[in-house]
Write an enzyme that holds these catalytic residues in place. Structure first.
Site, PDB file in Angstrom:
ATOM      1  N   SER A  13       0.675  -1.346   0.127  1.00 14.07           N
ATOM      2  CA  SER A  13       0.196   0.166  -0.198  1.00 14.07           C
ATOM      3  C   SER A  13       0.745   1.001   0.166  1.00 14.07           C
ATOM      4  CB  SER A  13      -0.902  -0.310   1.306  1.00 14.07           C
ATOM      5  OG  SER A  13      -1.907  -1.381   1.524  1.00 14.07           O
ATOM      6  N   CYS A  14       0.091   2.203  -0.039  1.00 15.29           N
ATOM      7  CA  CYS A  14       0.867   3.500  -0.873  1.00 15.29           C
ATOM      8  C   CYS A  14       1.665   4.014   0.430  1.00 15.29           C
ATOM      9  CB  CYS A  14      -0.255   4.840  -0.547  1.00 15.29           C
ATOM     10  SG  CYS A  14       0.830   6.199  -1.184  1.00 15.29           S
ATOM     11  N   PRO A  15       2.851   4.301   1.022  1.00 18.65           N
ATOM     12  CA  PRO A  15       3.702   5.112   0.269  1.00 18.65           C
ATOM     13  C   PRO A  15       4.783   4.004  -0.373  1.00 18.65           C
ATOM     14  CG  PRO A  15       4.410   5.281   2.239  1.00 18.65           C
ATOM     15  CD  PRO A  15       3.037   4.736   2.509  1.00 18.65           C
TER      16      PRO A  15
END
Length: 75
Positions: A13-15
């Protein structure tokens, strides 16, 4: 499209997809192409912004079977 290196960021998942893409590009030479695979929907927006900010060219972006595939050319 031909590429020199591949990085699979599926499940991250981000980042993390961007952070790890930056790391993968650092090991490459100018002009080489990195193929990145991501399942994070936010990576579509993030990868375009990352390419613009770093000067690396986003050559192609494909979405298939909920996977996003990016081809980045190192500046």
């Amino acid at each position: 499209m031909e590429f020199n290196k591949e990085f699979d960021a599926s499940g991250l998942s981000c980042p993390l997809p961007i952070v790890k893409t930056k790391k993968a590009l650092s090991d490459m030479t100018s002009g080489q192409i990195l193929r990145v695979i991501s399942t994070d929907p936010g990576s579509v927006r993030d990868m375009a912004a990352f390419a613009e900010q770093t000067g690396n060219a986003l050559l192609e972006q494909i979405t298939e079977n909920s996977k996003h595939v990016f081809y980045l050319k190192k500046a």
